[in-house]
Design an enzyme around this catalytic site. Structure first.
Site, short mmCIF file in Angstrom:
data_model
loop_
_atom_site.label_atom_id
_atom_site.label_comp_id
_atom_site.label_asym_id
_atom_site.label_seq_id
_atom_site.Cartn_x
_atom_site.Cartn_y
_atom_site.Cartn_z
N SER C 23 -17.19 4.57 0.46
CA SER C 23 -17.44 3.56 -0.56
C SER C 23 -16.87 2.20 -0.15
CB SER C 23 -16.77 4.01 -1.86
OG SER C 23 -16.94 3.02 -2.84
N GLY C 74 -11.94 -7.11 -3.91
CA GLY C 74 -11.79 -7.26 -5.35
C GLY C 74 -12.95 -6.65 -6.12
N CYS C 132 -7.92 1.88 -5.97
CA CYS C 132 -8.20 0.61 -5.31
C CYS C 132 -6.99 -0.30 -5.42
CB CYS C 132 -9.40 -0.08 -5.92
SG CYS C 132 -9.73 -1.64 -5.09
N THR C 195 -7.26 2.85 0.79
CA THR C 195 -6.51 2.02 1.75
C THR C 195 -5.03 1.88 1.38
OG1 THR C 195 -7.22 0.11 0.49
CG2 THR C 195 -8.53 0.68 2.41
C1 FMN Z 1 -14.18 -3.62 2.93
C2 FMN Z 1 -13.80 -2.36 2.24
C3 FMN Z 1 -14.17 -2.15 0.91
C4 FMN Z 1 -13.83 -0.99 0.26
N1 FMN Z 1 -14.22 -0.79 -1.04
C5 FMN Z 1 -13.96 0.40 -1.65
C6 FMN Z 1 -14.46 0.69 -2.94
O1 FMN Z 1 -15.19 -0.08 -3.55
N2 FMN Z 1 -14.14 1.88 -3.53
C7 FMN Z 1 -13.36 2.79 -2.88
O2 FMN Z 1 -13.07 3.85 -3.42
N3 FMN Z 1 -12.89 2.56 -1.63
C8 FMN Z 1 -13.17 1.39 -1.01
N4 FMN Z 1 -12.72 1.16 0.27
C9 FMN Z 1 -11.92 2.20 0.94
C10 FMN Z 1 -12.79 3.07 1.85
O3 FMN Z 1 -13.76 3.76 1.12
C11 FMN Z 1 -11.91 4.08 2.61
O4 FMN Z 1 -11.22 4.87 1.66
C12 FMN Z 1 -10.89 3.41 3.51
O5 FMN Z 1 -11.43 2.26 4.09
C13 FMN Z 1 -10.40 4.32 4.62
O6 FMN Z 1 -11.43 4.73 5.47
P1 FMN Z 1 -11.80 3.97 6.85
O7 FMN Z 1 -10.54 3.81 7.62
O8 FMN Z 1 -12.81 4.87 7.51
O9 FMN Z 1 -12.40 2.66 6.48
C14 FMN Z 1 -13.06 -0.01 0.93
C15 FMN Z 1 -12.70 -0.22 2.27
C16 FMN Z 1 -13.07 -1.36 2.93
C17 FMN Z 1 -12.66 -1.53 4.36
#
Ligand code: FMN
Ligand code: FAD
Ligand code: FAD
Ligand code: FMN
Ligand code: FES
Ligand code: FES
Lengths: 313, 274, 313, 274
Positions: C23, C74, C132, C195
């Site tokens: 997401s 955000g 978040c 994150t």
């Molecule tokens: C730009 C960006 C936007 C994100 N927006 C959301 C979000 O709207 N909802 C959510 O649950 N996680 C959000 N995340 C978290 C990711 O879904 C994921 O949990 C996190 O980035 C770790 O995985 P990755 O290292 O593969 O990116 C976001 C991450 C990034 C980098």
């Protein structure tokens, strides 16, 4: 223009510069005496000491990860008494400002180790390791409970007047509350962060890469989280903060200092470059000159926060 | 005292798809390196990979003007060794050394047998040169996967080293482990002839050599390959369980107390999975 | 040899393969329709949705860090109703298995968003974003309290029979206790991790690099911590886990799966390589073949832990 | 549809200590790229740096056999641009594109004025070629730090583009901002002559151009340089506050709805610090 790098890290202890070798990443300091002028460092935080000798975990003890490393050394060490007898005199000779990182499996052990150090010559401060992720008992057990943190710090406070610096774990929901607990229990400063509990798996063998299964993540990978934690603690307490986590150069150190750290520790980077200390000093001096600042204290906590504005200006 | 230099690659000789010899302009290190010592190497700047890697000093390079550098015998197994395999002359490699405790070279009338498995050949070029300088009669027992991975035999011959070879596929020398020719030779040698063994290679091989030698009343110095974070005693990552005298085994740092150990003191079961 | 990559992630939902677009890293999925065969993914988790539209934070919204990136978007978004009206039909057309990530500033809002989705056609599951770090209200506020977690999950559970997957924050002391709370409140699976709260400072201007000061760290840097958290949750609950954090290739995904994840999400890596999905599938299939395994279920949670032995064997 | 190619570096022309033109063998992208579109580039594998970076397509390269690739006009400012500066022919660069919304080229009798600041020259080579193909009379207003940083003037002249130059140090053209010659020209031009402006360069410059043009009743298309995480609409990092009609400003993704925007719709105060 001469610049003043000295900083006061609390408990009456002033360091000539803010760069401290991080505990566990610099042996007992003496190992580096041939490579580094120990007296030129702000201070040396020696490897975590229990009352008695410890063997630590079997290999593998480290594994590299993206922009970081895991370690599960398990606090192998010679115990505080042998440290005082065998290492401290040599550190004194080298002119090192010695911060002793101490551990315990019980509050009594922490206090006992501190008492022995209190009576030893050449100890500048005690760093209380309540945050080591690599031992079953003690360590993070204390550091991840507010009560535990308070009690250990208070107990050690009672037995020594040495500057007392609890070292916080990042593996908690609200690190600033731990800084508050440490302050309330009598800490002179806090250092943060210790390593992040983490693990790596060898997918071919389907076994953990570390003998201890989990270990602590350090290095540049963690820096943004560590900087955020220093920022949070800065807003919660006025104690001096000693920041660390992935500092590789003067600019990285400045992130911590601007966020509110009075001094910084350098751990993993010292493995990569044992001659890093001169570069850090040169980089910091250059920065102050370039920005026309007389001293490092002008930079500490100088972060400028934006006026919170509507999302869409 | 070790020094850290930004060493320029002088040449890169690819010996096989996996092995190469990388010559580095690091005379300040080379001039002080003793056989069995190592360097901590980092080919790139930046955080990936983050840490240096340990490598034996293979050759000390000389021209008419004296020592010009050192070489590494490199085997590709992961990120750093892959990079070292691919480097072109002119590239720079950070190189810290010399580090660690060297071999203790035999002295006549003692004979020296070096036992190498694969890239474990690396520390023996320097040792062979030192042994020759001392007039020690030496033999290299050298095992590899196949004939194509038995490297630099001529260089050892030129140093007066006798060779006993073995390959996994039987393409040269004994068919099987290097312990085959070694065992034969141990059985043949008059027990009254003083002999010291040196071994470097995969852990099971060093263990086997130590035990074999021990069964014939001989001591072996082994050069262990622990994972090393710093090479200077700072991190305690590189420990080896060593039993000295009648005491319980202790973890000692192989970057300071090793990488060369008396094989008989190593608690082999306690070494990492490697 | 044909291998079976399908996995059951709870609530009766079976995915053809374990790879889910994370997401916030894949827009509403439709943006990628021209680049990726959406139907070939295990599922698509769309960007977090509130009830209403949101503008999110002003730029800068991202900054790169060692082996990672910070984001403080955000939760800009079009709101759940526009999503259902404008995006869902197109996603259905593409054959995407759609997991909708939902947010709220209150428990009521979460429940309302879920209710709307429950009535919409083509929603395979709801991922509850209680983690978040980038919004002032809601999000992590719920996710960093056991009570909050329980209450939000329970409230949403009451309004929908869709598979319900709370997404846990890593910014807590004991992530496994949150998995337990989620399970007790009726979750069908949990996904982790969101994150890590973090920040970066521009030392020249002494300002935060992100307009929102702090943001969330993602990417390879966090992987070892995320793997550890999956391992901990696996030992605490038997719910399906959906693991994520820094997965860049099939081998990284396997670390999570071996640690106990039934499926994985890929976020940041998709920015680096939008064509990653085919490579992930090929890598995973190759692994199973190489290891002579008939299906992915043989790998899930297959981590072999060492017999704990004396430190010095 | 964008494609992702492992493009080989065909040549690297260093124009100054900070600028270079990197030719990439990416014909599949080049053939489809419209003026103002961009590519997402990653010179190395591995995690450092992690993300790709956006670059305008500078030239579409052709030989007798047709389109052979594209070039980038690169300015060194950080880790990726430094790497791109240093690449040698034969190296590989991952290159995803073409992406984004292109300029809408003017059509006769409309005239076209392109206003470039520094590396903001990049999208205008392609635009100039398109304008020439349509028979549009065009002028390039081009500002740089000094004469040594005014690049490829001949190429524009060959495309029939008139030039109006400015340098910060006065070493060529007007002494000062590129808005000096632009303002003069705007004042001189008969308001009845249809004209469209295009601007690319530092944000304050694009803002000034938009306002200046607006004061003369002219519209400007600006090509904004937001930080981009993905280039495909996935991350929402690249947003720009845009006010359309009478509505409140909205953050729109400049990788999808831009990078080219009608300057009059941009809420300049809401752009990032850059
Ligand atoms: C730009 C960006 C936007 C994100 N927006 C959301 C979000 O709207 N909802 C959510 O649950 N996680 C959000 N995340 C978290 C990711 O879904 C994921 O949990 C996190 O980035 C770790 O995985 P990755 O290292 O593969 O990116 C976001 C991450 C990034 C980098
Ligand atoms: C004192 C000493 C001297 C050495 N001399 C040489 C030499 O002369 N030539 C040479 O080619 N190599 C030598 N090595 C081994 C060399 O250090 C490793 O091959 C190297 O660290 C691998 O780095 P990498 O980045 O290529 O592999 P990585 O990407 O770090 O690792 C790849 C895989 O290999 C495993 N691995 C990493 N290091 C070792 C190790 N030391 N032993 C076994 N497995 C390991 C990892 O766990 C991983 O599974 C020596 C090691 C020591 C301690
Ligand atoms: C659509 C578009 C087209 C572009 N075309 C070109 C082009 O043709 N040629 C060219 O040289 N550049 C172009 N850019 C800018 C280019 O993308 C950046 O210079 C590049 O991303 C910097 O990467 P780096 O790794 O070198 O710098 P980094 O190491 O990432 O950053 C160095 C410093 O520059 C700042 N920075 C990073 N990106 C930007 C940015 N976009 N604007 C302002 N400051 C920034 C960072 O905050 C940091 O302080 C374009 C950007 C966009 C959005
Ligand atoms: C190998 C290793 C051993 C460590 N041992 C200790 C220790 O004994 N006591 C302690 O408080 N911290 C110890 N740490 C944590 C460091 O002091 C430091 O907090 C952490 O590594 C983050 O800083 P860095 O990223 O600069 O390494 C150790 C870290 C490493 C890498
Ligand atoms: S490698 Fe660090 S102590 Fe030996
Ligand atoms: S760059 Fe990712 S949405 Fe525009």
């Amino acid at each position: 223009m001469s610049v003043d790098l000295s900083v006061n890290i609390g408990g009456g202890l002033t360091l000539a510069n803010p760069f401290i070798a991080a505990s566990g990443c610099f042996g007992y300091g003496v190992e580096y005496a041939g490579v580094v002028d120990l007296g030129a460092l702000g201070a040396v935080a020696v490897k975590g000491l229990f009352l008695d000798e410890r063997e630590g975990h079997p290999p593998e003890r480290i594994v590299e990860t993206p922009s970081g490393m895991l370690n599960a050394i398990g606090l192998q060490g010679i115990g505080v008494r042998r440290f005082v007898a065998e290492k401290l005199p040599r550190l004194r000779e080298c002119g090192a400002v010695v911060i002793v990182n101490i551990c315990g499996s019980s509050i009594e052990e922490y206090a006992e180790v501190a008492r022995i150090l209190d009576g030893a010559e050449g100890v500048a401060a005690i760093e209380l390791n309540i945050s080591c992720p690599n031992i079953e008992k003690g360590g993070m057990m204390f550091g991840s409970s507010l009560r535990g943190t308070h009690d250990v710090v208070a107990a050690v406070r009672r037995v020594t007047r040495l500057p007392l610096i609890p070292k916080l774990t990042p593996n908690v929901t609200d690190v600033a509350s731990f800084a508050v607990a440490a302050r309330d229990a009598g800490a002179d400063a806090v250092s943060l962060v210790n390593t992040f509990l983490a693990m790596a798996i060898d997918v071919e063998t389907r076994r953990p890469r570390l003998s201890n299964v989990v270990g602590g993540l350090s290095g540049p990978a963690i820096r943004p989280i560590a900087v955020r934690m220093v920022h949070e603690c800065r807003q919660a307490v006025s104690l001096p903060l000693i920041g660390m986590g992935g500092i590789m150069n003067a600019e990285d150190a400045l992130e911590f200092i601007i966020a509110g750290a009075t001094a910084v520790q350098v751990g993993t980077a010292n493995f990569v470059d044992p001659f890093i200390w001169k570069k850090l000093l040169a980089g910091l001096t250059g920065y102050l000159r370039r920005h026309g600042l007389a001293g490092l204290t002008d930079v500490i906590g100088s972060l400028e926060l934006p006026a919170r504005n509507a999302p869409c200006a | 005292m070790p020094v850290d230099v930004d060493a320029v690659v002088l040449s890169n000789a690819r010996l096989s798809p996996d092995y190469n010899v990388l010559a580095l302009a690091a005379p300040d290190i080379a001039i002080r390196a003793k056989p069995g010592q190592f360097v901590m190497v980092k080919p790139g700047r930046g955080d990936h990979p983050l840490l240096r890697r340990p490598f034996s000093v293979f050759e000390v390079l000389r021209d008419t003007g004296g020592v010009t550098g050192l070489s590494l015998l490199n085997k590709r197994i992961g990120v750093t060794t892959r990079t070292l395999f691919g480097l072109e002359p002119g590239a720079a490699v950070r190189c810290l050394g010399p580090l660690g405790r060297p071999f203790s070279p035999a002295a006549p009338p003692e004979r020296a047998w070096m036992v190498a498995g694969g890239v474990g050949l690396a520390p023996f070029h320097g040792l062979a040169a030192a042994l020759r300088a001392r007039g020690v009669e030496s033999t290299l027992f050298y095992g590899a996967r196949s004939a194509g991975e038995l490297f630099r035999l001529d260089a050892f011959r030129r140093l007066g080293v006798r060779l006993a070879l073995a390959t996994d596929d039987g393409s040269r020398g004994d068919h099987g482990r290097v312990t085959l020719p070694l065992e034969r030779a141990l059985r043949r040698l008059d027990p009254a002839v003083p002999l010291r063994l040196y071994a470097c290679g995969p852990t099971p091989m060093m263990r086997a050599v130590t035990n074999l030698a021990d069964a014939h009343g001989r001591r072996t110095e082994v050069s262990l390959e622990q994972v090393m974070g710093c090479g200077l005693g700072g991190c305690y990552s590189c420990v080896v369980p060593i039993r000295r005298g009648g005491e319980a085994p202790r973890f000692v740092r192989s970057c300071l107390d090793g990488p060369v150990f008396d094989g008989g003191t190593v608690v082999w079961d306690g070494l990492g999975a490697g």
